[in-house]
Write a protein that holds these residues in place. Sequence first.
Motif, PDB file in Angstrom:
ATOM      1  N   PHE A 263       6.067 -13.121 116.072  1.00  0.00           N
ATOM      2  CA  PHE A 263       5.901 -14.048 114.953  1.00  0.00           C
ATOM      3  C   PHE A 263       6.280 -13.347 113.650  1.00  0.00           C
ATOM      4  CE2 PHE A 263       2.447 -15.091 118.045  1.00  0.00           C
ATOM      5  CZ  PHE A 263       3.051 -16.237 118.564  1.00  0.00           C
ATOM      6  N   SER A 264       7.266 -13.884 112.976  1.00  0.00           N
ATOM      7  CA  SER A 264       7.727 -13.304 111.718  1.00  0.00           C
ATOM      8  C   SER A 264       7.044 -14.015 110.555  1.00  0.00           C
ATOM      9  CB  SER A 264       9.253 -13.439 111.600  1.00  0.00           C
ATOM     10  OG  SER A 264       9.720 -12.899 110.374  1.00  0.00           O
ATOM     11  N   VAL A 265       5.925 -13.483 110.125  1.00  0.00           N
ATOM     12  CA  VAL A 265       5.156 -14.081 109.036  1.00  0.00           C
ATOM     13  C   VAL A 265       4.726 -12.990 108.066  1.00  0.00           C
ATOM     14  CG1 VAL A 265       4.289 -16.091 110.312  1.00  0.00           C
ATOM     15  CG2 VAL A 265       3.074 -13.916 110.477  1.00  0.00           C
ATOM     16  N   LYS A 266       4.729 -13.340 106.792  1.00  0.00           N
ATOM     17  CA  LYS A 266       4.341 -12.387 105.760  1.00  0.00           C
ATOM     18  C   LYS A 266       3.028 -12.778 105.077  1.00  0.00           C
ATOM     19  CE  LYS A 266       8.023  -9.806 106.188  1.00  0.00           C
ATOM     20  NZ  LYS A 266       7.926  -8.424 106.735  1.00  0.00           N
ATOM     21  N   SER A 267       2.834 -14.070 104.884  1.00  0.00           N
ATOM     22  CA  SER A 267       1.647 -14.563 104.181  1.00  0.00           C
ATOM     23  C   SER A 267       0.850 -15.488 105.074  1.00  0.00           C
ATOM     24  CB  SER A 267       2.049 -15.309 102.905  1.00  0.00           C
ATOM     25  OG  SER A 267       2.699 -16.525 103.237  1.00  0.00           O
ATOM     26  N   LEU A 268      -0.376 -15.788 104.650  1.00  0.00           N
ATOM     27  CA  LEU A 268      -1.203 -16.722 105.409  1.00  0.00           C
ATOM     28  C   LEU A 268      -0.552 -18.105 105.435  1.00  0.00           C
ATOM     29  CD1 LEU A 268      -3.910 -17.186 106.899  1.00  0.00           C
ATOM     30  CD2 LEU A 268      -4.862 -17.909 104.709  1.00  0.00           C
ATOM     31  N   GLY A 269       0.090 -18.477 104.325  1.00  0.00           N
ATOM     32  CA  GLY A 269       0.760 -19.773 104.277  1.00  0.00           C
ATOM     33  C   GLY A 269       1.836 -19.910 105.335  1.00  0.00           C
ATOM     34  N   ASP A 270       2.589 -18.826 105.571  1.00  0.00           N
ATOM     35  CA  ASP A 270       3.612 -18.840 106.628  1.00  0.00           C
ATOM     36  C   ASP A 270       2.968 -19.102 107.984  1.00  0.00           C
ATOM     37  OD1 ASP A 270       5.496 -18.204 104.715  1.00  0.00           O
ATOM     38  OD2 ASP A 270       5.464 -16.056 105.159  1.00  0.00           O
ATOM     39  N   LEU A 271       1.839 -18.462 108.207  1.00  0.00           N
ATOM     40  CA  LEU A 271       1.148 -18.578 109.489  1.00  0.00           C
ATOM     41  C   LEU A 271       0.549 -19.967 109.663  1.00  0.00           C
ATOM     42  CD1 LEU A 271       0.533 -16.973 111.985  1.00  0.00           C
ATOM     43  CD2 LEU A 271      -1.456 -15.994 110.840  1.00  0.00           C
ATOM     44  N   ILE A 272      -0.040 -20.510 108.598  1.00  0.00           N
ATOM     45  CA  ILE A 272      -0.602 -21.864 108.661  1.00  0.00           C
ATOM     46  C   ILE A 272       0.481 -22.870 109.009  1.00  0.00           C
ATOM     47  CG2 ILE A 272      -1.607 -23.728 107.274  1.00  0.00           C
ATOM     48  CD1 ILE A 272      -3.224 -21.626 105.770  1.00  0.00           C
ATOM     49  N   GLU A 273       1.631 -22.749 108.353  1.00  0.00           N
ATOM     50  CA  GLU A 273       2.748 -23.659 108.618  1.00  0.00           C
ATOM     51  C   GLU A 273       3.187 -23.573 110.071  1.00  0.00           C
ATOM     52  OE1 GLU A 273       7.347 -24.450 107.053  1.00  0.00           O
ATOM     53  OE2 GLU A 273       6.027 -23.033 106.000  1.00  0.00           O
ATOM     54  N   LEU A 274       3.241 -22.355 110.593  1.00  0.00           N
ATOM     55  CA  LEU A 274       3.677 -22.154 111.978  1.00  0.00           C
ATOM     56  C   LEU A 274       2.667 -22.733 112.967  1.00  0.00           C
ATOM     57  CD1 LEU A 274       5.768 -20.943 113.849  1.00  0.00           C
ATOM     58  CD2 LEU A 274       4.589 -18.733 113.674  1.00  0.00           C
ATOM     59  N   VAL A 275       1.374 -22.548 112.703  1.00  0.00           N
ATOM     60  CA  VAL A 275       0.335 -23.063 113.600  1.00  0.00           C
ATOM     61  C   VAL A 275       0.365 -24.588 113.655  1.00  0.00           C
ATOM     62  CG1 VAL A 275      -2.158 -23.366 113.868  1.00  0.00           C
ATOM     63  CG2 VAL A 275      -1.230 -21.098 113.460  1.00  0.00           C
ATOM     64  N   PHE A 276       0.412 -25.227 112.500  1.00  0.00           N
ATOM     65  CA  PHE A 276       0.393 -26.684 112.481  1.00  0.00           C
ATOM     66  C   PHE A 276       1.677 -27.268 113.060  1.00  0.00           C
ATOM     67  CE2 PHE A 276      -3.212 -25.997 109.759  1.00  0.00           C
ATOM     68  CZ  PHE A 276      -4.001 -27.119 109.958  1.00  0.00           C
ATOM     69  N   LEU A 277       2.794 -26.601 112.852  1.00  0.00           N
ATOM     70  CA  LEU A 277       4.044 -27.048 113.448  1.00  0.00           C
ATOM     71  C   LEU A 277       3.979 -26.935 114.967  1.00  0.00           C
ATOM     72  CD1 LEU A 277       6.955 -28.022 112.943  1.00  0.00           C
ATOM     73  CD2 LEU A 277       7.650 -25.601 112.864  1.00  0.00           C
ATOM     74  N   SER A 278       3.422 -25.829 115.454  1.00  0.00           N
ATOM     75  CA  SER A 278       3.303 -25.620 116.894  1.00  0.00           C
ATOM     76  C   SER A 278       2.377 -26.647 117.527  1.00  0.00           C
ATOM     77  CB  SER A 278       2.790 -24.206 117.179  1.00  0.00           C
ATOM     78  OG  SER A 278       3.684 -23.224 116.701  1.00  0.00           O
ATOM     79  N   LEU A 279       1.266 -26.956 116.855  1.00  0.00           N
ATOM     80  CA  LEU A 279       0.349 -27.963 117.382  1.00  0.00           C
ATOM     81  C   LEU A 279       1.011 -29.336 117.435  1.00  0.00           C
ATOM     82  CD1 LEU A 279      -2.988 -26.967 115.583  1.00  0.00           C
ATOM     83  CD2 LEU A 279      -2.569 -26.896 118.045  1.00  0.00           C
ATOM     84  N   THR A 280       1.811 -29.650 116.420  1.00  0.00           N
ATOM     85  CA  THR A 280       2.469 -30.956 116.354  1.00  0.00           C
ATOM     86  C   THR A 280       3.549 -31.102 117.430  1.00  0.00           C
ATOM     87  OG1 THR A 280       2.103 -31.061 113.963  1.00  0.00           O
ATOM     88  CG2 THR A 280       3.780 -32.530 114.876  1.00  0.00           C
ATOM     89  N   LEU A 281       4.328 -30.038 117.631  1.00  0.00           N
ATOM     90  CA  LEU A 281       5.454 -30.106 118.563  1.00  0.00           C
ATOM     91  C   LEU A 281       5.074 -29.795 120.010  1.00  0.00           C
ATOM     92  CD1 LEU A 281       8.219 -28.334 116.413  1.00  0.00           C
ATOM     93  CD2 LEU A 281       7.781 -30.789 116.660  1.00  0.00           C
ATOM     94  N   SER A 282       3.876 -29.304 120.228  1.00  0.00           N
ATOM     95  CA  SER A 282       3.483 -28.867 121.571  1.00  0.00           C
ATOM     96  C   SER A 282       3.220 -30.012 122.528  1.00  0.00           C
ATOM     97  CB  SER A 282       2.226 -27.996 121.488  1.00  0.00           C
ATOM     98  OG  SER A 282       1.135 -28.761 120.989  1.00  0.00           O
ATOM     99  N   ASP A 283       2.907 -31.187 121.990  1.00  0.00           N
ATOM    100  CA  ASP A 283       2.590 -32.359 122.815  1.00  0.00           C
ATOM    101  C   ASP A 283       1.430 -32.070 123.773  1.00  0.00           C
ATOM    102  OD1 ASP A 283       2.969 -35.026 123.504  1.00  0.00           O
ATOM    103  OD2 ASP A 283       4.260 -34.523 125.210  1.00  0.00           O
ATOM    104  N   LEU A 284       0.432 -31.334 123.275  1.00  0.00           N
ATOM    105  CA  LEU A 284      -0.736 -31.036 124.099  1.00  0.00           C
ATOM    106  C   LEU A 284      -1.584 -32.292 124.284  1.00  0.00           C
ATOM    107  CD1 LEU A 284      -1.883 -27.605 122.590  1.00  0.00           C
ATOM    108  CD2 LEU A 284      -0.737 -27.997 124.776  1.00  0.00           C
ATOM    109  N   PRO A 285      -2.241 -32.433 125.434  1.00  0.00           N
ATOM    110  CA  PRO A 285      -3.072 -33.616 125.667  1.00  0.00           C
ATOM    111  C   PRO A 285      -4.440 -33.491 125.011  1.00  0.00           C
ATOM    112  CG  PRO A 285      -3.196 -32.167 127.562  1.00  0.00           C
ATOM    113  CD  PRO A 285      -2.214 -31.529 126.599  1.00  0.00           C
ATOM    114  N   VAL A 286      -5.114 -34.600 124.871  1.00  0.00           N
ATOM    115  CA  VAL A 286      -6.509 -34.572 124.426  1.00  0.00           C
ATOM    116  C   VAL A 286      -7.368 -34.156 125.613  1.00  0.00           C
ATOM    117  CG1 VAL A 286      -6.160 -36.348 122.681  1.00  0.00           C
ATOM    118  CG2 VAL A 286      -6.867 -37.001 124.995  1.00  0.00           C
TER     119      VAL A 286
END
Length: 373
Positions: A263-286
């Motif tokens: 994971f290429s991240v420098k700031s917390l904001g970079d990491l937050i963006e990556l986490v929320f993007l991953s959750l959105t695109l992952s298509d995980l079930p409830v």
Amino acid sequence: MAETGEEEMMSAEASGFSDMSDSEFLEILDLEEANELGASLSKPGPSSELSRKDDKPISLPNWKRRLDILSPMERFHLKYLYVTDLSTQNWCELQMVYGKELPGFLTPEKADVLDTGASIHLARELELHDLVTIPITNKEDAWAVKFLNILTMIPTLQSEGCLREFPVFGEVEGVFLVGVIDELQYTAKGELELTELKTRKRPLLPLDAQKKKDCFQVSLYKCIFDAMVQGKVTPASLIHHTKLCPDKPLGPSVQRHAQQGGFSVKSLGDLIELVFLSLTLSDLPVIDTLKIEYIHQETATVLGTEIVAFDEKEVRGKVQHYTAYWMGHREPQGVDMEEAWKCRTCSYTDICEWKKGGGVLSSTLEPQAKKAK
């Protein structure tokens, strides 16, 4: 963050994000003992002071005096709540309040019980992956560790693998809640199942009152997890409630482990963006199924399991009631008369104004609760 089979997870202890998900400190009496006890709420305690381990008295906390000025969230300097804060309210709200007012007070016996429960949880977690302690110096790094763990866990869930200690966070009824799910795995039918591990000091299943508390806890986990994978939790809500600084650079240790995980991240904001993007695109079930597993501490044998019937309307109604206290809209409440047997194992029974007042707070200390806006 390493190859499959030798996955490394960052320590929850290092992150400061752990959620006390076990409840052994509520050492429940079996049904016969509860009936024989017949504890009375109106029976005064022997003193208005509680002794610490060094035998020095602790003055009775007066949380009520300033309730009309500060809400409990403000008084305890809390930005968010843990799921276990609300589930403890489900057991006894006043016990939870006294625990906040008297941090650090815990009898040696109950401390040992908690330590044993934590050891069993850790052993379970180590069956799936190793733990790595990451040095941190601020709250941004603490949250970054958990975000990195989530990024590591998402592919495992996508491949229908088993996870343990999955962090969850989100807003429920206007209050931001965080917690840790014990276990997520798929059933033979392909449904996502949440399992909550509860260890028992005695080789007995808990009473219904304990099961009720545990059922509420796992139901809250489902509400939060489902909202995360459905894109209902937003970065703006997270930052608003936690007061995190997204522009703050990550510490060297956290950056190093992020790079090792790809994971290429420098700031917390970079990491937050990556986490929320991953959750959105992952298509995980409830989560489809909620299960509680009760285990005897001494023998590690399974005493039984409880399948929880999820009722979102009921859960949200309880959250509204419990958060009304945190917002300062009402005074804290003790247990009902028929559950006065709970006082037998409570550390604060000698100073409890609810018990002394026969089911109401002492009139001399009764607060003027804030009016709901």
